[in-house]
Write a protein that holds these residues in place. Structure first.
Motif, PDB file in Angstrom:
ATOM      1  N   GLU A 137       2.411  10.179  -7.511  1.00  0.00           N
ATOM      2  CA  GLU A 137       3.197  10.631  -8.654  1.00  0.00           C
ATOM      3  C   GLU A 137       2.356  10.643  -9.932  1.00  0.00           C
ATOM      4  O   GLU A 137       2.481  11.534 -10.773  1.00  0.00           O
ATOM      5  N   ILE A 138       1.484   9.633 -10.071  1.00  0.00           N
ATOM      6  CA  ILE A 138       0.593   9.606 -11.237  1.00  0.00           C
ATOM      7  C   ILE A 138      -0.392  10.765 -11.182  1.00  0.00           C
ATOM      8  O   ILE A 138      -0.683  11.410 -12.196  1.00  0.00           O
ATOM      9  N   THR A 167      -3.832  -5.689  -4.902  1.00  0.00           N
ATOM     10  CA  THR A 167      -3.411  -6.811  -4.069  1.00  0.00           C
ATOM     11  C   THR A 167      -3.406  -6.434  -2.585  1.00  0.00           C
ATOM     12  O   THR A 167      -3.805  -7.233  -1.725  1.00  0.00           O
ATOM     13  N   SER A 168      -2.954  -5.228  -2.278  1.00  0.00           N
ATOM     14  CA  SER A 168      -2.937  -4.801  -0.874  1.00  0.00           C
ATOM     15  C   SER A 168      -4.347  -4.706  -0.301  1.00  0.00           C
ATOM     16  O   SER A 168      -4.582  -5.094   0.850  1.00  0.00           O
ATOM     17  N   THR A 193       0.823  -1.208   0.000  1.00  0.00           N
ATOM     18  CA  THR A 193       0.000   0.000   0.000  1.00  0.00           C
ATOM     19  C   THR A 193       0.858   1.259   0.000  1.00  0.00           C
ATOM     20  O   THR A 193       0.552   2.225  -0.705  1.00  0.00           O
ATOM     21  N   ILE A 194       1.940   1.253   0.775  1.00  0.00           N
ATOM     22  CA  ILE A 194       2.813   2.426   0.816  1.00  0.00           C
ATOM     23  C   ILE A 194       3.446   2.676  -0.551  1.00  0.00           C
ATOM     24  O   ILE A 194       3.439   3.805  -1.063  1.00  0.00           O
ATOM     25  N   ILE A 195       3.972   1.616  -1.169  1.00  0.00           N
ATOM     26  CA  ILE A 195       4.591   1.784  -2.494  1.00  0.00           C
ATOM     27  C   ILE A 195       3.539   2.203  -3.523  1.00  0.00           C
ATOM     28  O   ILE A 195       3.768   3.111  -4.341  1.00  0.00           O
ATOM     29  N   ASP A 238      -0.365   0.373 -14.512  1.00  0.00           N
ATOM     30  CA  ASP A 238      -0.484  -1.069 -14.307  1.00  0.00           C
ATOM     31  C   ASP A 238       0.195  -1.499 -13.015  1.00  0.00           C
ATOM     32  O   ASP A 238      -0.368  -2.287 -12.236  1.00  0.00           O
ATOM     33  N   VAL A 239       1.406  -1.017 -12.779  1.00  0.00           N
ATOM     34  CA  VAL A 239       2.123  -1.384 -11.551  1.00  0.00           C
ATOM     35  C   VAL A 239       1.366  -0.890 -10.324  1.00  0.00           C
ATOM     36  O   VAL A 239       1.204  -1.614  -9.329  1.00  0.00           O
TER      37      VAL A 239
END
Length: 536
Positions: A338-339, A356-357, A329-331, A348-349
């Motif tokens: 940033e997006i 998933t988080s 979640t942090i990442i 996508d990333v």
């Protein structure tokens, strides 16, 4: 006597700490008035992470719709005679030489007059090579199908020609169109590939109070003649890349304020996940220290080692799941920020990390449902049946793979659902679930009586074996685990060294007196349930 007294005091303190460790948050509050910060933080985090995911999903939905609508528009713009519906895995097909020439020149002419015919915010890629036309063909040879003679070099050669945007309206482009490059020899032609890049700006995000995105569409049109069957399949592929807008100015305080609010909210999500990560990591470290105390005491007093199962009781798998979820979640939140600020375009990333988080966060709710005996049965049944189910699936998977390879090689030429391995595996899995059975039987071609009879034997045996036997055994394994857990709850669970050590509690007192007040009264358990099992 002094050593025995110290050992008894150490045992009393260890039992007290072990009992407190295996309490749920409500019991810990009643025992020592310890506020369940992790529980409150997890509830808050569920709300915040889910809200964040919904906001990002709505934003991502605009991006996906813009891509899909542009792909449809490109097919109508550059494919001559496109009906609006793809024929199969390809967009359309042609059957005459004149249709091939017309379709190729149609793409080039549409590209030349794009700005005057397109309804979208599209433009040429001035930094690229423009429109590229490549033809791949066999080397020189002769072919006479009438008397069955063939003389051809199977090695291939590729030729390309380029049309730059700035020369589309000049004489140079006309000379290229009239060159010998476009004299196609279809008996040795393998494919013609036309590729070009267009750029566009998605303005619809402004209506959702978001800053617009810049897109680069790498379009490829392939005229596939590999089969040389008299039918050329036309494939259209559009690879969309979200790029940073080099120079953009959007005026309006509403857009800027909305962006700032979302960035602040993402910052709070990061802080909450960071706090959860620290608390769960601290709990795991304290649990490992408690495990070490118990192992050393057990070895000192009883002169034997603690079994592996009792050691695992101290490792809280739910905390590990929460830590993984927090890191993702942090990442993902950093990427989302940033997006949102239009500094990155890794949709996508970011989607994989946030999706998933959020999945792990909601799965973690099961831990708190396990404090109730009714829901605890479900969790214990899943834990007990998982090893047996995995072993059973490994055995059943061997049979499944055998049917997959057999169906692919035998029925592939006669049935569209068995043309490749991936499609065969999907078809058989749908049959196991009772889906599309009649269509699978009916679509087999009757060109070969032997293959048709084999298909009946193949399908009937697979359905009978997997639905009536393997699937029933699969369900029986889970049912057997459920019956075992229910029987344990009535007669008692198997006692391990850890359970036996905690069973004789004596008069272990707490550091603070118990109160009748309950922090969350719905989490109160019956005293008779305390000896059932210790679960993390």
């Amino acid at each position: 006597m002094m050593a025995q007294s110290d050992l008894d005091l150490k045992e009393t303190a260890l039992k007290e700490d072990l009992k407190f460790y295996f309490m749920n948050p409500c019991e810990k509050y009643r025992a020592r008035r310890q506020i369940p910060w992790k529980l409150a933080l997890q509830i808050l985090k569920i709300l915040m992470v889910t809200t964040q995911l919904i906001f990002f999903g709505l934003s991502n939905q605009l991006v996906v719709s813009f891509k899909e609508e542009n792909t449809v528009a490109f097919k109508h713009l550059f494919l001559k005679g496109y009906s609006g519906v793809d024929e199969d895995d390809y967009s359309c097909s042609i059957y005459t030489q004149q249709d091939a020439y017309d379709s190729i020149f149609y793409v080039i002419n549409q590209y030349r007059q794009l700005k005057s015919i397109s309804l979208g915010t599209l433009g040429y890629d001035q930094e690229g090579s423009g429109l590229k036309v490549c033809k791949q063909q066999y080397k020189k040879g002769t072919m006479l199908p009438s008397n069955g003679t063939l003389n051809i070099d199977v090695s291939t050669e590729t030729e390309c020609i380029f049309f730059k945007p700035q020369e589309l309206a000049g004489k140079k482009a006309e000379l290229k169109l009239n060159s010998s490059f476009f004299n196609l020899e279809f008996y040795r032609l393998i494919q013609v590939e036309i590729s070009f890049t267009l750029k566009g700006i998605a303005l619809q995000t402004i209506h959702a109070r978001e800053l617009p995105d810049c897109f680069a569409f790498q379009n490829t049109i392939t005229f596939n003649n590999r089969a040389h069957s008299g039918k050329i399949k036309i494939y259209f592929d559009s690879d969309t890349d979200i790029q940073e807008c080099k120079d953009w100015h959007v005026f309006g305080s509403v857009l800027q304020k909305n962006t700032q609010y979302i960035l602040v909210f993402d910052g709070f999500v990061i802080l909450s996940c960071l706090a959860s990560l620290i608390l769960c990591t601290r709990s795991i470290i304290l649990a490992l220290r408690l495990q070490k105390r118990f192992v050393n005491f057990f070895l000192e007093k009883y002169k034997r080692r603690v079994c592996h199962a009792d050691r695992l009781e101290f490792i809280n798998g739910w905390y590990v799941l929460v830590i993984i979820s927090d890191v993702m979640t942090i990442i993902g939140s950093i990427l989302k920020m940033e997006i949102k600020a239009k500094n990155l375009t890794s949709y996508d990333v970011c989607s994989i990390l946030l999706g998933t988080s959020t999945l792990f966060v909601w799965v973690g709710v099961i831990r708190y449902l396990g404090y109730f005996q009714t829901y605890n049965v479900l969790i214990l049944t899943m834990q007990a049946s998982l090893p047996k189910v995995l072993r059973f699936c490994c055995c059943a998977g061997m049979i499944y793979l055998g049917y997959t390879f057999c169906g692919w090689i035998v029925l592939g030429p006669y049935h569209e659902k068995f043309e490749d391995l991936n499609t065969v595996a999907e078809c058989l899995f749908s049959l196991v679930n009772g889906d599309d059975m009649f269509a699978t039987f009916a679509q087999i071609q009757r060109k070969s009586t032997l293959v048709w009879l084999f298909s009946r034997l193949y399908l009937y045996s697979f359905i009978s074996l997997f639905i009536y036997m393997i699937l029933s055994l699969f369900i029986a394994l889970i049912t057997d685990s459920y019956d075992t857990i229910k029987k344990y709850q009535q007669s008692g669970f198997p006692v391990t060294d850890l359970h036996e050590f905690l069973r004789d509690r004596g008069n272990v007192c707490y550091r603070k007196e118990q109160t009748s007040m309950s922090f969350i009264c719905c989490c109160r358990r019956r005293q008779s349930d305390d000896n059932l099992i210790l679960i993390n």
